[in-house]
Design a protein around this motif. Structure first.
Motif, PDB file in Angstrom:
ATOM      1  N   GLU A 155       0.846  -1.189   0.000  1.00  0.00           N
ATOM      2  CA  GLU A 155       0.000   0.000   0.000  1.00  0.00           C
ATOM      3  C   GLU A 155       0.888   1.248   0.000  1.00  0.00           C
ATOM      4  N   HIS A 156       0.789   2.020  -1.077  1.00  0.00           N
ATOM      5  CA  HIS A 156       1.524   3.276  -1.152  1.00  0.00           C
ATOM      6  C   HIS A 156       0.795   4.304  -0.294  1.00  0.00           C
ATOM      7  N   LEU A 157       1.468   4.781   0.734  1.00  0.00           N
ATOM      8  CA  LEU A 157       0.815   5.618   1.742  1.00  0.00           C
ATOM      9  C   LEU A 157       1.427   7.013   1.743  1.00  0.00           C
ATOM     10  N   THR A 158       0.568   8.018   1.569  1.00  0.00           N
ATOM     11  CA  THR A 158       1.030   9.398   1.700  1.00  0.00           C
ATOM     12  C   THR A 158       0.902   9.848   3.150  1.00  0.00           C
ATOM     13  N   THR A 196      -0.683  12.461   4.252  1.00  0.00           N
ATOM     14  CA  THR A 196      -2.074  12.873   4.501  1.00  0.00           C
ATOM     15  C   THR A 196      -2.949  11.660   4.787  1.00  0.00           C
ATOM     16  N   GLU A 197      -2.759  10.586   4.046  1.00  0.00           N
ATOM     17  CA  GLU A 197      -3.546   9.364   4.274  1.00  0.00           C
ATOM     18  C   GLU A 197      -3.210   8.739   5.619  1.00  0.00           C
ATOM     19  N   ALA A 198      -1.935   8.758   5.990  1.00  0.00           N
ATOM     20  CA  ALA A 198      -1.538   8.203   7.293  1.00  0.00           C
ATOM     21  C   ALA A 198      -2.196   8.976   8.428  1.00  0.00           C
ATOM     22  N   ARG A 233      -5.040  10.696   8.267  1.00  0.00           N
ATOM     23  CA  ARG A 233      -6.486  10.416   8.246  1.00  0.00           C
ATOM     24  C   ARG A 233      -6.787   9.057   8.883  1.00  0.00           C
ATOM     25  N   ILE A 234      -6.009   8.034   8.540  1.00  0.00           N
ATOM     26  CA  ILE A 234      -6.236   6.694   9.109  1.00  0.00           C
ATOM     27  C   ILE A 234      -6.004   6.714  10.614  1.00  0.00           C
ATOM     28  N   THR A 267      -2.195  13.026  15.297  1.00  0.00           N
ATOM     29  CA  THR A 267      -1.571  13.441  14.037  1.00  0.00           C
ATOM     30  C   THR A 267      -0.055  13.516  14.176  1.00  0.00           C
ATOM     31  N   LEU A 289      -1.633   2.562  13.240  1.00  0.00           N
ATOM     32  CA  LEU A 289      -2.718   2.893  12.320  1.00  0.00           C
ATOM     33  C   LEU A 289      -3.837   1.860  12.330  1.00  0.00           C
ATOM     34  N   THR A 301      -0.327  -6.080   5.372  1.00  0.00           N
ATOM     35  CA  THR A 301      -0.187  -4.843   4.608  1.00  0.00           C
ATOM     36  C   THR A 301       1.262  -4.384   4.610  1.00  0.00           C
TER      37      THR A 301
END
Length: 493
Positions: free
Chosen positions: A26-29, A31-33, A35-36, A184, A264, A270
């Motif tokens: 899973e390519h994770l940015t 911002t996505e990290a 949010r999760i 965050t 996360l 994953t």
């Protein structure tokens, strides 16, 4: 397949398989990290439950300001006992009491915030049935009664609660958003830890590949006498050390990935591949603006106000306890009859008025001492809050300074990384034609590795400073909006 590819494949096998199962990449940015983490992390769940506690405490306070309807009664109360009875000649005898009682009543109670008293409107009906020989019923009705309880000189708890509880709830709401922002910051730290470990692994793999190639070239050069045996052995040692560093980097990366996955709430199947984030748009922050936003939104300011109010309340309570005068008054009607149909006829007035007084005549200064203790505690709290406010302002000043300087630091690190990588590439080419020795090559490699790591670290500090300021001010300086949440919706989900 070449020797290099076989070595690298062998080192990467643990990454692609876990208990014989292929991992899902899973390519994770960043911002996505974030949010999760805010949705799934344990820390976010803890913050939510703390908010729920504060919400229902505040709801309880609000309910105390509203009328409360209560029903009370006994259905039934059976009594079969002997009681001592004094006769007209002064002697005593025992008589048997054999009765059945049923009571019921409804009251509407209202706290009076202005005075700290309480007013109740009551209505009740009692039945007493005498059992045994000559059994009969006796009814008593209280169709309406008003009762007032009022402390005359004591502390008004309702008034103080109306001051303290809203501030406490506002503090809890701000603290919840701060906790979410704290999640965050933890997500950012975990993300960059993994990103740095990933870059270190790439560096180690590239260095290994280069070391093996250089060793193979050195073997050929040694055969024709272009390098010494010592230089050949040094290159062989470098290749072995590079293999060890790949293994070490792989272990660190796996550990960092496990930590981030756990935080996360992602499954062990994953495989996270963090993407290098861009820096924020270039802008500077103003200290006074940041401080104003922090004073307006942060739970710290509300915490100070609440503690000062609670200290004032403690002093008021201690002063109120030096004497006690309470008023109790009850007005209404009541009627009795052996028939239910007539119990509400011929009602009689019922009145009770009491003023209770408790004033110590000699307590050896005990109550006065409690007042002095409460006043001293208040002064201690005021002194502490003044110092805390100074420290708070100083922390904000340093954060703003660090953020404003960090863009320049990041730019320098990026340029240094580009130069160091170019130098290392040139050093390899120069070494191959025999223009530099192994020490110069190793120095170029070390500088390149440190420069790449430094760029990642400076990028992390840039994001970390920004989100630290955001978590303190509860304000997004990019969108120019205050961080908020639908608290009613959140606590009811």
């Amino acid at each position: 397949m070449t020797q290099v590819k076989l070595i690298i494949l062998g080192l990467l096998c643990p990454v692609f398989f876990l208990h014989g199962e292929e991992l899902k990449t899973e390519h994770l940015t960043l911002t996505e990290a974030i949010r999760i983490a805010q949705l799934q992390s344990v820390d976010a769940a803890v913050a939510l439950n703390e908010l729920k506690v504060a919400y229902w405490e505040y709801r309880t306070h609000q309910a105390d300001q509203l009328p409360e309807v209560n029903f009370g009664g006994t259905i039934p109360a059976y009594n079969s006992t002997f009681s001592k009875y004094q006769q007209s000649d002064g002697s005593y005898t025992y008589i048997r009491n054999n009765s059945l009682g049923i009571t019921g009543g409804v009251s509407i109670d209202q706290n009076i915030a202005l005075t700290g008293g309480k007013i109740s409107l009551k209505s009740g009906l009692d039945l007493n049935r005498q059992l045994g020989h000559g059994a009969f019923n006796e009814f008593m009705s209280s169709p309406i009664g008003i009762t007032i309880t009022q402390p005359i000189m004591g502390v008004n708890i309702q008034k103080w609660n109306r001051k303290i509880q809203p501030v406490r709830y506002q503090e809890a709401k701000a603290h919840y958003i701060e906790r979410v922002e704290g999640v965050t910051l933890s997500a950012i730290s975990g993300f960059f830890n993994l990103l740095l470990a990933q870059e270190n692994l790439k560096i180690a793999q590239q260095n290994l590949e280069n070391a093996i190639k250089l060793h193979e070239i050195a073997l050929a050069k040694r055969k024709i006498g272009q390098i010494s045996e010592s230089e050949l052995m040094q290159l062989n040692l470098s290749a072995l050390q590079a293999k060890g560093k790949v293994t070490e980097a792989q272990s660190v990366r796996n550990a960092r990935m496990f930590q981030l996955r756990s935080f996360l709430g992602l499954g062990e199947q994953t495989e996270i591949e963090p993407m290098i984030p861009e820096s924020l748009p270039s802008f500077r922050m103003d200290y006074q603006e940041v401080l104003d936003k922090a004073q307006e939104n942060n739970s710290f300011a509300k915490n100070i106000l609440r503690r000062q109010l609670e200290a004032d309340y403690a002093v008021a309570t201690a002063k109120g306890n030096r004497r006690s005068i309470n008023l109790y008054a009850s007005f209404g009607y009541s009627g009795t009859d052996q028939r239910f149909s007539s119990v509400y006829n011929n009602l009689q007035n019922s009145k009770i008025v009491e003023v209770g007084v408790s004033i110590p005549l000699l307590d050896w200064g005990k109550r006065k001492g409690k007042v002095k203790v409460a006043e001293s505690n208040r002064e201690v709290i005021l002194s502490k809050t003044r110092q805390e406010q100074m420290n708070f302002n100083q922390d904000i000043f340093l954060l703003v300074e660090n953020f404003n300087n960090q863009a320049g630091q990041l730019s320098i690190a990026s340029q240094a990384s580009a130069i160091a990588q170019k130098r290392y590439k040139t050093a390899i080419e120069t070494f191959m034609i025999g223009k530099i020795n192994i020490l110069d090559l190793n120095d170029a490699q070390k500088s390149k590795d440190e420069a790449v790591q430094k760029e990642i670290e400076e990028l992390y500090l840039y994001w970390n400073y920004y989100y630290n300021i955001r978590s303190i001010t509860l304000f997004d300086f990019l969108s120019k909006s205050t961080l908020d949440a639908e608290f009613e919706k959140i606590v009811r989900n």
